[in-house]
Design a protein around this motif. Structure first.
Motif, mmCIF file in Angstrom:
data_model
loop_
_atom_site.group_PDB
_atom_site.id
_atom_site.type_symbol
_atom_site.label_atom_id
_atom_site.label_comp_id
_atom_site.label_asym_id
_atom_site.label_seq_id
_atom_site.Cartn_x
_atom_site.Cartn_y
_atom_site.Cartn_z
ATOM 1 N N ARG A 173 55.556 47.183 -47.267
ATOM 2 C CA ARG A 173 54.700 47.747 -48.309
ATOM 3 C C ARG A 173 55.677 48.504 -48.400
ATOM 4 O O ARG A 173 56.072 49.167 -49.273
ATOM 5 C CB ARG A 173 53.487 48.718 -48.494
ATOM 6 C CG ARG A 173 52.477 47.283 -48.671
ATOM 7 C CD ARG A 173 52.517 47.158 -50.315
ATOM 8 N NE ARG A 173 51.068 46.142 -51.140
ATOM 9 C CZ ARG A 173 49.888 46.896 -51.081
ATOM 10 N NH1 ARG A 173 49.640 47.511 -50.727
ATOM 11 N NH2 ARG A 173 48.546 45.860 -51.274
ATOM 12 N N LEU A 174 56.059 48.919 -47.130
ATOM 13 C CA LEU A 174 57.149 50.524 -46.619
ATOM 14 C C LEU A 174 58.485 50.084 -47.956
ATOM 15 O O LEU A 174 58.932 50.761 -47.705
ATOM 16 C CB LEU A 174 57.431 50.544 -45.559
ATOM 17 C CG LEU A 174 57.807 51.472 -44.974
ATOM 18 C CD1 LEU A 174 57.880 53.579 -45.372
ATOM 19 C CD2 LEU A 174 57.715 52.291 -43.232
ATOM 20 N N GLU A 175 58.710 48.588 -47.086
ATOM 21 C CA GLU A 175 59.628 48.571 -47.367
ATOM 22 C C GLU A 175 60.020 48.514 -48.447
ATOM 23 O O GLU A 175 61.418 48.765 -48.985
ATOM 24 C CB GLU A 175 60.190 47.080 -46.580
ATOM 25 C CG GLU A 175 61.594 46.613 -46.855
ATOM 26 C CD GLU A 175 61.927 45.202 -45.936
ATOM 27 O OE1 GLU A 175 63.478 44.578 -45.918
ATOM 28 O OE2 GLU A 175 61.073 44.697 -45.093
ATOM 29 N N ASP A 228 65.308 58.857 -38.790
ATOM 30 C CA ASP A 228 64.814 59.698 -39.727
ATOM 31 C C ASP A 228 65.305 59.176 -40.889
ATOM 32 O O ASP A 228 65.212 59.585 -42.529
ATOM 33 C CB ASP A 228 65.437 61.238 -39.965
ATOM 34 C CG ASP A 228 66.642 61.230 -39.553
ATOM 35 O OD1 ASP A 228 67.263 59.816 -38.922
ATOM 36 O OD2 ASP A 228 67.570 62.365 -38.581
ATOM 37 N N GLY A 229 65.893 57.533 -41.023
ATOM 38 C CA GLY A 229 66.474 57.658 -42.478
ATOM 39 C C GLY A 229 65.427 57.825 -43.335
ATOM 40 O O GLY A 229 65.908 57.260 -44.130
ATOM 41 N N ILE A 230 63.780 57.395 -42.446
ATOM 42 C CA ILE A 230 63.026 57.223 -43.493
ATOM 43 C C ILE A 230 62.544 58.002 -44.477
ATOM 44 O O ILE A 230 62.633 58.158 -45.668
ATOM 45 C CB ILE A 230 61.304 56.323 -43.399
ATOM 46 C CG1 ILE A 230 62.012 55.043 -42.353
ATOM 47 C CG2 ILE A 230 60.869 56.435 -43.717
ATOM 48 C CD1 ILE A 230 61.094 54.643 -41.692
ATOM 49 N N GLY A 235 55.491 64.062 -46.183
ATOM 50 C CA GLY A 235 54.506 63.974 -47.081
ATOM 51 C C GLY A 235 54.026 62.584 -47.539
ATOM 52 O O GLY A 235 53.496 61.969 -47.363
ATOM 53 N N ARG A 236 54.874 61.904 -48.414
ATOM 54 C CA ARG A 236 55.138 60.649 -48.754
ATOM 55 C C ARG A 236 55.038 59.669 -47.615
ATOM 56 O O ARG A 236 53.885 58.752 -47.836
ATOM 57 C CB ARG A 236 55.685 60.959 -50.218
ATOM 58 C CG ARG A 236 56.156 59.383 -50.835
ATOM 59 C CD ARG A 236 57.168 59.694 -51.474
ATOM 60 N NE ARG A 236 56.910 60.099 -52.692
ATOM 61 C CZ ARG A 236 57.750 61.269 -52.380
ATOM 62 N NH1 ARG A 236 58.481 61.356 -51.967
ATOM 63 N NH2 ARG A 236 57.594 62.560 -54.204
ATOM 64 N N PHE A 237 56.222 59.688 -46.694
ATOM 65 C CA PHE A 237 55.900 58.602 -45.955
ATOM 66 C C PHE A 237 53.969 58.188 -45.332
ATOM 67 O O PHE A 237 53.636 57.404 -45.237
ATOM 68 C CB PHE A 237 56.903 58.589 -44.801
ATOM 69 C CG PHE A 237 57.258 58.353 -43.514
ATOM 70 C CD1 PHE A 237 56.424 56.849 -44.005
ATOM 71 C CD2 PHE A 237 57.199 58.538 -42.134
ATOM 72 C CE1 PHE A 237 56.861 55.592 -43.129
ATOM 73 C CE2 PHE A 237 56.896 57.807 -41.615
ATOM 74 C CZ PHE A 237 56.893 56.183 -41.336
ATOM 75 N N ARG A 238 53.407 60.090 -44.283
ATOM 76 C CA ARG A 238 52.666 59.990 -43.835
ATOM 77 C C ARG A 238 51.249 59.248 -45.450
ATOM 78 O O ARG A 238 50.365 58.371 -44.636
ATOM 79 C CB ARG A 238 51.958 61.116 -43.506
ATOM 80 C CG ARG A 238 52.562 61.487 -42.304
ATOM 81 C CD ARG A 238 52.846 62.640 -42.464
ATOM 82 N NE ARG A 238 51.611 62.812 -41.858
ATOM 83 C CZ ARG A 238 51.163 64.296 -40.319
ATOM 84 N NH1 ARG A 238 52.082 65.169 -40.566
ATOM 85 N NH2 ARG A 238 49.799 64.714 -39.930
ATOM 86 N N ARG A 239 51.276 59.178 -46.322
ATOM 87 C CA ARG A 239 49.899 58.665 -47.348
ATOM 88 C C ARG A 239 50.326 57.547 -47.601
ATOM 89 O O ARG A 239 49.512 56.809 -47.459
ATOM 90 C CB ARG A 239 50.595 60.085 -48.109
ATOM 91 C CG ARG A 239 49.992 61.207 -48.623
ATOM 92 C CD ARG A 239 49.963 62.127 -49.673
ATOM 93 N NE ARG A 239 51.657 61.609 -51.276
ATOM 94 C CZ ARG A 239 52.099 62.515 -50.841
ATOM 95 N NH1 ARG A 239 52.254 63.990 -50.408
ATOM 96 N NH2 ARG A 239 53.193 62.807 -51.053
#
Length: 401
Positions: free
Chosen positions: A375-377, A339-341, A355-359
């Protein structure tokens, strides 16, 4: 207490010196300001009693010179003068004098003035001693702090070394992301082959941060490592069936272990445990209070959220856990994350959000897995800004080829 008498009148010096020695003081004399400064080069004085008018260097200038010297202690300075006008007193005070006596010196007044100055000198010495003690304590604290930092840095390196390396196999690719919010993290993850065709994956997040959480996460990881049916390297094939417990049974065993520890009243852990059949793509998932894994379906072009749920480890002893099955087709991806993300906060106090994470996962699905995680990092770093992360961040991603 050492007193320096400065006067070009030897009779006055002798009379005052005899009186002060009777009072128990150690007295040294100088004929003028220049000789007095020479005395300061080799001796320590807490008091100076100086005549104002002297050849070569008068009492006012001597006082200025003494005040400009970088002495490790305070010197109480009394000026002797035949003048009692206001301007003379102001000049003497500006030069740094502490007190004044009008000549001829009255012995009782001299005694009282010295006693008063002595109290001030004693206070200065006490402050000096306390300051020295504080400096020593501060130096020791800095050394201890640096030792702790070095030890924590070493422990962090050891913890990071326990994490598995990325896998790139003909049929499978596994990549990960790990960012500790402090030296040591409560997040841990791992993946390892159970036999010739089954792969186990786990991710856990122990509540809190720092040393205690990290040690508990390492202990749980060790329990999981001991559950391997075979000690084999990635990509090795041996003719054996999967002998590891199912995900729900594994969580039940770990929950009993965790609930039985003395620390269980202060900590809990969330966890995902999964087993993947590399030949069929069958994926079995079990969850204990952890964010639900996300599955990228290449054919549909959508992200699906796992429905498996369960209480965190250590909350209720002998808790039963469920598991669910999925199938990873070639090109599909599995994302297991802490959940830190989703709870990564921006400087404005806004969470990164699911939502932003899934997109972001959807937008980078066409990229190689390693590049997508990069890109996520980058996105998390830009979202957080200059501040440090408030929670550990970890992610494990599997792509079946």
């Amino acid at each position: 207490m050492r007193i320096l008498l400065v006067d070009d009148d030897p009779i006055s010096v002798l009379a005052v010196a005899v009186y002060l020695r009777k009072l128990g003081y150690e007295v040294t004399s100088a004929r003028d300001g220049r000789e007095a400064l020479e005395q300061f080069q080799s001796q320590r004085f807490e008091f100076v009693i100086s005549d104002w008018n002297m050849p070569h260097l008068n009492g006012e200038e001597l006082c200025r010179r003494v005040r400009s010297m970088k002495l490790p202690h305070y010197v109480y300075f009394i000026l002797l003068t035949g003048r009692d006008d206001k301007d003379s007193l102001l000049h003497g005070m500006e030069a740094g004098a502490d007190d004044f006596l009008v000549k001829p010196v009255d012995r009782e007044e001299l005694r009282v003035r010295i006693r008063a100055g002595e109290r001030i000198v004693r206070l200065e010495q006490q402050l000096e001693e306390r300051s020295r003690l504080l400096e020593n304590v501060n130096r020791e604290l800095k050394q201890a702090y640096q030792t702790i930092r070095n030890d924590l840095a070493t422990a962090a390196a050891i913890q990071k070394s326990l994490l598995p390396e990325p896998w790139t196999l003909p049929d499978l690719e596994i990549r990960s992301l790990f960012i500790a919010s402090d030296f040591l993290a409560g997040d841990m993850f791992g993946y390892f082959p159970l036999d010739d065709r089954h792969l186990a994956l786990f991710q856990l997040d122990v509540s809190g941060h720092g040393v205690s959480s990290a040690l508990i996460s390492v202990a749980l990881s060790k329990c999981l490592a001991q559950s391997r049916s075979l000690e084999v390297q990635a990509g090795t094939r041996t003719p054996s069936g999967c002998g590891s417990p199912s995900p729900n049974r594994m969580l039940e065993e770990l929950n009993r272990f965790f609930a039985g520890q003395p620390e269980s009243n202060s900590y809990f852990a969330t966890m995902i445990y999964a087993v993947l059949d590399r030949e069929t793509g069958r994926l079995e998932l079990g969850a204990a209070g952890h964010p639900p894994p996300l599955l990228w379906n290449r054919e549909k072009g959508t992200i699906e959220e796992s429905a498996v749920r369960g209480l965190p480890l250590g909350v209720v002893a002998n808790r039963r856990y469920a598991s669910e099955s999925h199938r990873l087709a070639p090109g599909d991806r599995l994302f297991v994350y802490s959940d830190g993300i989703t709870e990564c906060m921006s400087p404005a106090g806004e969470a990164f959000g699911s939502g932003r994470f899934r997109r972001l996962l959807e937008e980078t699905a066409h990229l190689p897995l390693a590049e997508a995680i990069g890109r996520l990092e980058e996105s998390l770093s830009a979202w957080r800004g200059q501040g440090s992360y408030t929670d550990d961040i970890s992610l494990v991603a599997i792509e079946r080829k």
